[in-house]
Scaffold this motif. Sequence first.
Motif, PDB file in Angstrom:
ATOM      1  N   TYR A  15      73.630 -80.646 -18.309  1.00 49.93           N
ATOM      2  CA  TYR A  15      73.056 -81.916 -18.787  1.00 49.93           C
ATOM      3  C   TYR A  15      71.531 -81.959 -18.782  1.00 49.93           C
ATOM      4  O   TYR A  15      70.938 -83.022 -18.893  1.00 49.93           O
ATOM      5  N   LYS A  16      70.890 -80.763 -18.666  1.00 52.38           N
ATOM      6  CA  LYS A  16      69.413 -80.803 -18.626  1.00 52.38           C
ATOM      7  C   LYS A  16      68.831 -80.595 -20.037  1.00 52.38           C
ATOM      8  O   LYS A  16      69.094 -81.367 -20.934  1.00 52.38           O
ATOM      9  N   PHE A  17      68.012 -79.544 -20.222  1.00 50.17           N
ATOM     10  CA  PHE A  17      67.287 -79.367 -21.490  1.00 50.17           C
ATOM     11  C   PHE A  17      68.265 -79.335 -22.680  1.00 50.17           C
ATOM     12  O   PHE A  17      68.230 -80.196 -23.571  1.00 50.17           O
ATOM     13  N   MET A  18      69.134 -78.337 -22.689  1.00 49.02           N
ATOM     14  CA  MET A  18      70.070 -78.240 -23.818  1.00 49.02           C
ATOM     15  C   MET A  18      71.130 -79.348 -23.745  1.00 49.02           C
ATOM     16  O   MET A  18      71.683 -79.749 -24.772  1.00 49.02           O
ATOM     17  N   ARG A  47      77.096 -80.252 -11.733  1.00 47.18           N
ATOM     18  CA  ARG A  47      77.536 -80.127 -10.344  1.00 47.18           C
ATOM     19  C   ARG A  47      77.061 -81.275  -9.471  1.00 47.18           C
ATOM     20  O   ARG A  47      77.677 -81.607  -8.478  1.00 47.18           O
ATOM     21  N   VAL A  83      76.325 -75.516 -22.064  1.00 44.39           N
ATOM     22  CA  VAL A  83      74.848 -75.508 -22.046  1.00 44.39           C
ATOM     23  C   VAL A  83      74.347 -75.232 -20.623  1.00 44.39           C
ATOM     24  O   VAL A  83      73.377 -75.818 -20.168  1.00 44.39           O
ATOM     25  N   THR A  84      75.037 -74.319 -19.974  1.00 45.27           N
ATOM     26  CA  THR A  84      74.677 -73.906 -18.613  1.00 45.27           C
ATOM     27  C   THR A  84      73.913 -72.582 -18.696  1.00 45.27           C
ATOM     28  O   THR A  84      73.893 -71.928 -19.746  1.00 45.27           O
ATOM     29  N   ASN A  86      72.989 -68.588 -18.434  1.00 44.15           N
ATOM     30  CA  ASN A  86      73.732 -67.506 -19.113  1.00 44.15           C
ATOM     31  C   ASN A  86      74.844 -66.863 -18.286  1.00 44.15           C
ATOM     32  O   ASN A  86      75.835 -66.398 -18.836  1.00 44.15           O
ATOM     33  N   HIS A  89      78.349 -68.529 -18.908  1.00 40.07           N
ATOM     34  CA  HIS A  89      78.927 -68.710 -20.251  1.00 40.07           C
ATOM     35  C   HIS A  89      80.308 -68.071 -20.383  1.00 40.07           C
ATOM     36  O   HIS A  89      81.245 -68.694 -20.890  1.00 40.07           O
ATOM     37  N   GLU A 106      75.915 -71.931 -25.840  1.00 39.40           N
ATOM     38  CA  GLU A 106      74.490 -71.649 -25.995  1.00 39.40           C
ATOM     39  C   GLU A 106      74.247 -70.135 -26.042  1.00 39.40           C
ATOM     40  O   GLU A 106      75.084 -69.343 -25.665  1.00 39.40           O
ATOM     41  N   LYS A 107      73.095 -69.791 -26.535  1.00 35.89           N
ATOM     42  CA  LYS A 107      72.679 -68.387 -26.623  1.00 35.89           C
ATOM     43  C   LYS A 107      71.849 -68.030 -25.394  1.00 35.89           C
ATOM     44  O   LYS A 107      71.291 -68.935 -24.765  1.00 35.89           O
ATOM     45  N   ASN A 135      70.247 -71.886 -33.240  1.00 37.37           N
ATOM     46  CA  ASN A 135      69.953 -73.096 -34.008  1.00 37.37           C
ATOM     47  C   ASN A 135      68.844 -72.927 -35.044  1.00 37.37           C
ATOM     48  O   ASN A 135      68.798 -73.666 -36.032  1.00 37.37           O
ATOM     49  N   TRP A 178      65.487 -69.922 -12.736  1.00 35.96           N
ATOM     50  CA  TRP A 178      66.660 -69.143 -13.138  1.00 35.96           C
ATOM     51  C   TRP A 178      66.385 -68.279 -14.372  1.00 35.96           C
ATOM     52  O   TRP A 178      66.992 -67.222 -14.539  1.00 35.96           O
ATOM     53  N   ARG A 179      65.457 -68.688 -15.216  1.00 36.49           N
ATOM     54  CA  ARG A 179      65.143 -67.888 -16.406  1.00 36.49           C
ATOM     55  C   ARG A 179      64.452 -66.566 -16.068  1.00 36.49           C
ATOM     56  O   ARG A 179      64.201 -65.740 -16.943  1.00 36.49           O
TER      57      ARG A 179
HETATM   58  N1  LIG Z   1      69.131 -72.689 -28.573  1.00 35.76           N
HETATM   59  C1  LIG Z   1      67.958 -72.854 -27.960  1.00 35.76           C
HETATM   60  O1  LIG Z   1      66.934 -72.959 -28.609  1.00 35.76           O
HETATM   61  C2  LIG Z   1      67.909 -72.912 -26.453  1.00 35.76           C
HETATM   62  C3  LIG Z   1      66.806 -73.490 -25.805  1.00 35.76           C
HETATM   63  C4  LIG Z   1      66.837 -73.560 -24.407  1.00 35.76           C
HETATM   64  C5  LIG Z   1      67.906 -73.044 -23.703  1.00 35.76           C
HETATM   65  N2  LIG Z   1      68.943 -72.451 -24.356  1.00 35.76           N
HETATM   66  C6  LIG Z   1      70.101 -71.911 -23.617  1.00 35.76           C
HETATM   67  O2  LIG Z   1      70.852 -73.013 -23.099  1.00 35.76           O
HETATM   68  C7  LIG Z   1      71.420 -72.678 -21.838  1.00 35.76           C
HETATM   69  C8  LIG Z   1      70.986 -73.721 -20.808  1.00 35.76           C
HETATM   70  O3  LIG Z   1      69.581 -73.756 -20.760  1.00 35.76           O
HETATM   71  P1  LIG Z   1      68.779 -75.087 -20.361  1.00 35.76           P
HETATM   72  O4  LIG Z   1      67.386 -74.879 -20.815  1.00 35.76           O
HETATM   73  O5  LIG Z   1      69.488 -76.300 -20.826  1.00 35.76           O
HETATM   74  O6  LIG Z   1      68.860 -74.977 -18.772  1.00 35.76           O
HETATM   75  P2  LIG Z   1      68.605 -76.134 -17.706  1.00 35.76           P
HETATM   76  O7  LIG Z   1      68.266 -75.447 -16.441  1.00 35.76           O
HETATM   77  O8  LIG Z   1      67.680 -77.160 -18.268  1.00 35.76           O
HETATM   78  O9  LIG Z   1      70.062 -76.815 -17.580  1.00 35.76           O
HETATM   79  C9  LIG Z   1      71.160 -76.092 -17.112  1.00 35.76           C
HETATM   80  C10 LIG Z   1      72.275 -77.070 -16.788  1.00 35.76           C
HETATM   81  O10 LIG Z   1      73.436 -76.365 -16.386  1.00 35.76           O
HETATM   82  C11 LIG Z   1      73.957 -76.977 -15.208  1.00 35.76           C
HETATM   83  N3  LIG Z   1      74.797 -76.012 -14.513  1.00 35.76           N
HETATM   84  C12 LIG Z   1      74.431 -74.818 -13.998  1.00 35.76           C
HETATM   85  N4  LIG Z   1      75.512 -74.198 -13.484  1.00 35.76           N
HETATM   86  C13 LIG Z   1      76.558 -75.031 -13.667  1.00 35.76           C
HETATM   87  C14 LIG Z   1      77.934 -74.973 -13.360  1.00 35.76           C
HETATM   88  N5  LIG Z   1      78.449 -73.910 -12.718  1.00 35.76           N
HETATM   89  N6  LIG Z   1      78.744 -76.020 -13.694  1.00 35.76           N
HETATM   90  C15 LIG Z   1      78.233 -77.079 -14.346  1.00 35.76           C
HETATM   91  N7  LIG Z   1      76.928 -77.197 -14.669  1.00 35.76           N
HETATM   92  C16 LIG Z   1      76.105 -76.185 -14.341  1.00 35.76           C
HETATM   93  C17 LIG Z   1      72.724 -77.443 -14.478  1.00 35.76           C
HETATM   94  O11 LIG Z   1      73.033 -78.411 -13.498  1.00 35.76           O
HETATM   95  C18 LIG Z   1      71.946 -78.032 -15.666  1.00 35.76           C
HETATM   96  O12 LIG Z   1      72.427 -79.313 -15.998  1.00 35.76           O
HETATM   97  C19 LIG Z   1      70.953 -71.252 -21.531  1.00 35.76           C
HETATM   98  O13 LIG Z   1      71.951 -70.347 -21.901  1.00 35.76           O
HETATM   99  C20 LIG Z   1      69.722 -71.070 -22.415  1.00 35.76           C
HETATM  100  O14 LIG Z   1      69.487 -69.727 -22.772  1.00 35.76           O
HETATM  101  C21 LIG Z   1      68.961 -72.391 -25.713  1.00 35.76           C
END
Ligand SMILES: NC(=O)c1ccc[n+]([C@@H]2O[C@H](COP(=O)([O-])OP(=O)(O)OC[C@H]3O[C@@H](n4cnc5c(N)ncnc54)[C@H](O)[C@@H]3O)[C@@H](O)[C@H]2O)c1
Length: 403
Positions: A15-18, A47, A83-84, A86, A89, A106-107, A135, A178-179
């Motif tokens: 529920y964060k960035f993506m 979580r 959207v968690t 990598n 996934h 997500e990628k 995307n 984490w990145r």
């Molecule tokens: N397509 C794009 O342009 C783009 C941009 C950014 C990130 N991403 C990808 O999106 C994915 C997430 O990245 P983000 O930037 O949103 O990360 P983030 O850290 O902002 O959010 C990750 C989320 O996953 C949750 N999470 C982690 N482990 C979990 C679990 N076991 N069960 C439930 N929730 C869990 C975290 O609490 C958080 O809400 C990654 O794979 C990243 O590579 C893609």
Amino acid sequence: MVGIRKEVRIGLVGYKFMGKAHSHAYQGLSTFFQLGVKPIKQAICGRNEAGVREAAEQYGWNSNETDWRELIARDDIDLIDIVTPNNSHAEIAIAAAEAGKHVFCEKPLSLTLDESKRMLEAVRKNKVVHMVNYNYRFAPAVQFAKKLIDEGKLGKIYHIRANYLQDWIMDPNFPLVWRLEKSVCGSGSHGDLAAHLIDLARFLVGEFEEVSGVLETFIKERPAVADSSGLSGIASTTEFKKVEVDDASIFVARFKNGALGTFEATRFAAGNKNANKFEINGEKGSIKWNAENLNELEVYLASDEPGLQGFRKINCTEEPHPFAGVYWPAGHIIGYEHTFINLIATLMNGIEKGETPSPNFMDGYITQAIMEAVEKSSKHRSWEQIDQYIKQEVLEKEKVTLV
Ligand SMILES: NC(=O)c1ccc[n+]([C@@H]2O[C@H](COP(=O)([O-])OP(=O)(O)OC[C@H]3O[C@@H](n4cnc5c(N)ncnc54)[C@H](O)[C@@H]3O)[C@@H](O)[C@H]2O)c1
């Protein structure tokens, strides 16, 4: 029509960035697209109970869960959206497919090529619709670039030079979020940024034949994370950790159609925030695109009158530009978030028809193969043949019609 549309009830994990980007896209879908199905924001999962409840409230989800297994077990969920980070996934996607849910991930698709293969096998075996979120393909200007290339406007393609430049970890005291943690992300700028370039190159130019590259880590040790928030985090003052992922990834490629590619992904290009760019040169002209000016495609056509030749800047906001027509009148620009809406509209159309659109898990698998080949070439100072990384039987099976 609206009352009888089949519902697609979504369960979003993260529920964060993506999480925000995907939630926003589901919200906007029905405003812009007349879909044959009705997307429902059924449940969001994370979580931290307080955090996920707040996200459900802010983003407008009907319910929330703290365990993705329970989300998948629910019989009121049709699509699992992942959207968690990598490293989670594969496990979530495979469990979702085995439960008969469509999967959007997500990628990059996974940590390893073997994981990607198992994910692809699971979605196929269970006949669910699957997509991976590359995307940037869905910016109207990129779709228009694809149309121009497919129509032969550039003729034979000779070059793609693509780079994805950021600068957000240049401070050596930026913590190991984490990145940057290999066990969670798999690789650094390579999987985060170069993966997008590889997908764009496959979309626009074609399949890769061979690659050779170099990955480098400039800052070898960083503070551990005391607390994290979005892309950023608070650095520990006492604990330091070795950085095991790349800060920059540079490689060259030969395509099966004879084109050459140069690729550069880095988080150490000071001043560049999200400069995802490519230039493609063909026998009849060239195109240029930069995600920071997402609506614009620069086009040079050698057939233009002498004296008037030069790159023209096309604002891709009109009906001839794919996806642009559903938004605003010409010149009323769209943004990053609309790439997600366009891709998810494509996913919803796929679910309605029982077909898997591209980019799907096979695209994710091929991109993963190219990423691994570049990593290996960096380690061994070699050229790597992509076909040696891809199981041909996996490719041959793709023409399945889903139920
Ligand atoms: N397509 C794009 O342009 C783009 C941009 C950014 C990130 N991403 C990808 O999106 C994915 C997430 O990245 P983000 O930037 O949103 O990360 P983030 O850290 O902002 O959010 C990750 C989320 O996953 C949750 N999470 C982690 N482990 C979990 C679990 N076991 N069960 C439930 N929730 C869990 C975290 O609490 C958080 O809400 C990654 O794979 C990243 O590579 C893609």
